[in-house]
Design an enzyme around this catalytic site. Structure first.
Site, PDB file in Angstrom:
ATOM      1  N   PHE A 252       0.805  -1.221   0.000  1.00 48.07           N
ATOM      2  CA  PHE A 252       0.000   0.000   0.000  1.00 48.07           C
ATOM      3  C   PHE A 252       0.836   1.269   0.000  1.00 48.07           C
ATOM      4  CE2 PHE A 252       0.770  -0.402   4.586  1.00 48.07           C
ATOM      5  CZ  PHE A 252       1.050   0.917   4.930  1.00 48.07           C
TER       6      PHE A 252
ATOM      7  N   GLU B 257       9.479  -3.520  13.701  1.00 44.32           N
ATOM      8  CA  GLU B 257       9.225  -2.520  12.662  1.00 44.32           C
ATOM      9  C   GLU B 257       7.943  -1.773  13.027  1.00 44.32           C
ATOM     10  OE1 GLU B 257       9.127  -2.128   7.830  1.00 44.32           O
ATOM     11  OE2 GLU B 257       8.183  -3.901   8.717  1.00 44.32           O
TER      12      GLU B 257
ATOM     13  N   CYS C   1       9.853   1.206   3.580  1.00 45.68           N
ATOM     14  CA  CYS C   1      10.823   0.216   4.033  1.00 45.68           C
ATOM     15  C   CYS C   1      12.226   0.791   4.167  1.00 45.68           C
ATOM     16  CB  CYS C   1      10.822  -0.996   3.111  1.00 45.68           C
ATOM     17  SG  CYS C   1      11.130  -0.611   1.386  1.00 45.68           S
TER      18      CYS C   1
END
Length: 488
Positions: free
Chosen positions: A149, A381, A281
């Protein structure tokens, strides 16, 4: 309310599914469209079309295939602003971030236009008397992308242009959270008049993904997402005989040495941590100061407090919302976890309110100091606008801490010492290294690397790795005798 369709064999068609969900604007909760949670039959239809399209496309000369990409580059450039606005509406990022995303997508199209050279093989004459040997590259067949996304316009283009230029047909499965951007791009690509079946788009979620992983016609799969799902995609796809590249999650550390330029470093770090609301990321996550840290800490705090949060199309906004209410709850829970573990809150972005967008998924920039290095927050994360600030005495300890982590997507260092920078480059266990860089994002000519739990597979997206991924090599050993020449 618009109900999104699939694009299969050159036509827009309804999904076989009757299950539709709302596509929401993260800043307002406005319903933008409805997307079907597609079925295995949708994938089967797309795979059949891709199989038929591949038969013609693979035999189209590479010099002609790239002509479609030259036209695609122009189409994307001419419509970049419109696509960027769609990205803002469905993903929540700012317009500047969305435009930058499209620049990166176009760079990959441009790079793939060099395929006549990139796809060249190798030749050796007289490996033995009168025998020649050469290696050629041929396309795999129908391939697919399962996209995330957070970059609805860019990440598919780490793969798509290379796959097409190499002679493969392609199936795109966009994230069900942000299906509008790729739907718009595929509608633009209709103007290219590609042969039917060469390009297909299938909407959906888990069932669609599993069908892609299982369908025997699909030969290669590209995935970007969380590490848990990347591991699943890699295991199931490869078990079904497919070539798989699966980019996973990250926990990107940044070392700041005492000799770093404080003003430059703090601004670059803040942009890295809070760009795209931390939902990328390559977002910096854990900032590690070595030695004296008072000045850099104060500078980071000031910059974080001054970063305006809001709707991405509004003036002066530098950070948008996170993607969903569930994401907001998760990030807030992780902030609480860090505080419970002993961290100190220097900047609190929880309960952020934006006038006119009271229902938005907003979390303002947050900084937590002194989280325990062996705690949950130090290894998880976050995927949100949270900076974890830790202080370590030496560069040796900092590098050991970085290399002890399970992820290996990116690691950066800020310093004016070439010796320390070189040492870090050599020793840090990550696939993308930044030296006085906050987001070490490779340009299109280089692979988007990742190590450890940040990547599953052998060949990454972009550059020469993409060419190798989307082709298979064939070695030919050839002899022609003079007597045969006389016979024929």
């Amino acid at each position: 309310m618009e109900k999104l369709q699939n694009y299969i064999n050159g036509r827009w068609v309804d999904s076989h599914s009757s299950h539709y969900v709302d596509v929401l604007n993260p800043a307002s909760q406005e319903v933008l469209a409805q997307v079907p949670y597609g079925t295995a039959q949708d994938v089967a239809d797309a795979a059949a079309a891709a199989h038929e399209g591949f038969q013609e496309w693979r035999n189209t000369p590479v010099s002609k295939r790239v002509q479609y990409l030259f036209k695609l580059k122009t189409l994307l450039e001419d419509n970049a602003d419109d696509i960027a606005r769609t990205i803002v509406l469905e993903s929540g990022k700012t317009f500047i971030e969305a435009k930058a995303e499209m620049v990166r997508a176009i760079e990959n199209v441009e790079n793939a236009c060099g395929m006549p050279t990139l796809i060249q093989g190798e030749f050796s004459e007289d490996i033995a008397k009168g025998i020649d040997e050469y290696m050629i590259r041929q396309p795999l067949g129908p391939c697919a992308c399962i996209a995330p996304f957070n970059f609805p316009g860019m990440i598919t283009f780490w793969f798509l242009p290379y796959a097409l230029a190499c002679g493969n047909s392609y199936i795109i499965k966009p994230s069900e959270k942000v299906p509008l951007t790729m739907t718009k791009i595929v509608a633009l690509m209709e103007k290219l008049d590609l042969p039917k079946g060469v390009l297909n788009l299938v909407q959906g979620a888990r069932e669609t993904v599993d069908a892609i992983l299982e369908h025997p016609v699909i030969k290669g799969i590209s995935f970007v997402g969380s590490s848990n799902v990347a591991r699943y995609v890699y295991a199931k796809g490869s078990a079904n005989g497919k070539r798989v590249q699966a980019q996973g999650g990250a926990k990107n550390p940044v070392i700041v040495l005492p000799d770093a330029d404080i003003e430059m470093t703090s601004q670059i770090v803040i942009d890295s941590v809070y760009g795209c609301a931390g939902q990328r990321c390559l977002a910096a996550s854990t900032i590690i100061t070595v030695g004296e840290h008072k000045d850099i800490t104060e500078s980071l705090v000031e910059s974080a407090r001054n970063r305006k949060t809001g709707f991405g199309l509004d003036a002066d906004v530098l950070m948008g919302p996170v993607i969903t209410q569930e994401s907001k709850t998760r990030v807030n829970t992780l902030i609480d976890k860090g505080l419970n573990e002993g961290g100190r809150l220097l900047v609190d972005g929880r309960n952020a309110r934006v006038s006119g967008y009271e229902n938005g998924n907003f979390i303002a920039p947050t900084i937590i100091e002194d989280i325990p290095l062996d705690g949950e927050l130090a290894s998880t994360e976050i995927f949100g606008p949270v900076l974890s600030l830790v202080h370590i005495n030496t560069i040796d300890e900092a590098i050991r801490f970085i290399n002890s982590g399970k992820y290996g997507n990116m690691a950066c260092i800020f310093t004016s010492s070439g010796l320390n920078a070189r040492r870090f480059r050599h020793e840090a266990e990550a696939g993308n290294i930044g030296i006085n860089i906050g987001v070490a994002a490779p340009v299109a000519q280089f692979p988007f690397s990742g190590w450890k739990d940040s990547f599953y597979g052998d060949l990454h997206g972009q550059g020469k790795h993409a060419v190798e991924f989307f082709t298979q090599t064939k070695v030919v050993i050839e002899r022609w005798l003079k007597e045969w020449n006389r016979k024929f």
